[in-house]
Design a protein around this motif. Structure first.
Motif, short mmCIF file in Angstrom:
data_model
loop_
_atom_site.label_atom_id
_atom_site.label_comp_id
_atom_site.label_asym_id
_atom_site.label_seq_id
_atom_site.Cartn_x
_atom_site.Cartn_y
_atom_site.Cartn_z
N PHE A 37 0.82 -1.21 0.00
CA PHE A 37 0.00 0.00 0.00
C PHE A 37 0.86 1.26 0.00
O PHE A 37 0.49 2.27 -0.55
CB PHE A 37 -0.97 0.01 1.18
N LYS A 38 2.04 1.20 0.64
CA LYS A 38 2.94 2.34 0.62
C LYS A 38 3.54 2.53 -0.77
O LYS A 38 3.73 3.64 -1.23
CB LYS A 38 4.06 2.17 1.64
N LEU A 39 3.83 1.43 -1.44
CA LEU A 39 4.43 1.50 -2.77
C LEU A 39 3.41 1.85 -3.84
O LEU A 39 3.75 2.46 -4.84
CB LEU A 39 5.11 0.17 -3.12
N SER A 44 -3.97 1.67 -2.49
CA SER A 44 -4.51 2.39 -1.36
C SER A 44 -5.80 3.14 -1.75
O SER A 44 -6.79 3.08 -1.03
CB SER A 44 -3.48 3.37 -0.82
N PHE A 45 -5.76 3.82 -2.89
CA PHE A 45 -6.93 4.55 -3.36
C PHE A 45 -8.08 3.58 -3.67
O PHE A 45 -9.24 3.85 -3.32
CB PHE A 45 -6.59 5.36 -4.62
N SER A 46 -7.77 2.46 -4.29
CA SER A 46 -8.81 1.48 -4.65
C SER A 46 -9.49 0.93 -3.41
O SER A 46 -10.72 0.78 -3.38
CB SER A 46 -8.21 0.34 -5.46
N TRP A 47 -8.70 0.63 -2.41
CA TRP A 47 -9.28 0.07 -1.19
C TRP A 47 -10.17 1.11 -0.50
O TRP A 47 -11.24 0.80 -0.02
CB TRP A 47 -8.18 -0.42 -0.25
N ALA A 49 -11.66 3.55 -2.02
CA ALA A 49 -12.80 3.83 -2.90
C ALA A 49 -13.98 2.91 -2.62
O ALA A 49 -15.12 3.26 -2.94
CB ALA A 49 -12.37 3.72 -4.36
N ILE A 50 -13.71 1.79 -2.02
CA ILE A 50 -14.81 0.88 -1.65
C ILE A 50 -15.76 1.60 -0.70
O ILE A 50 -16.98 1.41 -0.77
CB ILE A 50 -14.26 -0.43 -1.04
N ASN A 51 -15.21 2.45 0.19
CA ASN A 51 -16.06 3.25 1.08
C ASN A 51 -17.07 4.06 0.28
O ASN A 51 -18.25 4.12 0.63
CB ASN A 51 -15.22 4.21 1.92
N LEU A 52 -16.59 4.70 -0.76
CA LEU A 52 -17.45 5.55 -1.59
C LEU A 52 -18.56 4.74 -2.25
O LEU A 52 -19.73 5.13 -2.24
CB LEU A 52 -16.62 6.28 -2.64
N VAL A 53 -18.20 3.61 -2.79
CA VAL A 53 -19.20 2.75 -3.46
C VAL A 53 -20.26 2.29 -2.45
O VAL A 53 -21.46 2.37 -2.72
CB VAL A 53 -18.51 1.54 -4.13
#
Length: 131
Positions: A37-39, A44-47, A49-53
């Motif tokens: 996730f740091k790299l 990180s953004f995709s994970w 983004a699940i909140n938004l969905v």
């Protein structure tokens, strides 16, 4: 999509439950794969983004459920519950202040519980009761 139109409470229960699972799993995923996730900003953004969905599905379910419920008191409870969950997710992103993880779990469980209650006791039995 028919399920969401006929049974918004079921969609709400599903999205709230998935949100709870997402909240429970996230710390373990980040600890286990911290380097990835740091790299990768994309991961990180995709994970996140699940909140938004999930919050969008939840919003649609609450909106439809408040239109179909037979209880006047459950309508503001739906919106307060959704608002709490939205605020918790927004706070996670913006870091207004530190909240315990328990608040995320409780807000997701609360919204699922309101949908379950509405489904069992306040839902329309046919289309004629929903105005």
């Amino acid at each position: 999509m028919r399920t969401s139109l006929k049974n918004p409470d079921k969609v709400g229960i599903l999205s709230s439950t998935l949100c709870l699972i997402h909240c429970l799993v996230t710390p373990f995923i980040y600890v286990t794969y911290a380097g990835f996730f740091k790299l990768s900003e994309y991961l990180s953004f995709s994970w996140r983004a699940i909140n938004l969905v999930l919050i969008i599905f939840s919003l649609v379910a609450v909106n439809r459920s408040t239109k179909k419920t037979t209880s006047k008191i459950i309508k503001p409870i739906f919106w307060l519950s959704w608002g709490l969950l939205f605020f918790v997710l927004l706070n996670e992103e913006a870091k207004f202040f530190e909240l315990p993880e328990l608040v995320s779990y409780v807000s997701a469980l609360n919204l699922a519980g309101v949908h379950i209650y509405n489904l069992k006791f306040c839902g329309c039995k046919d289309e004629s009761c929903c105005t």
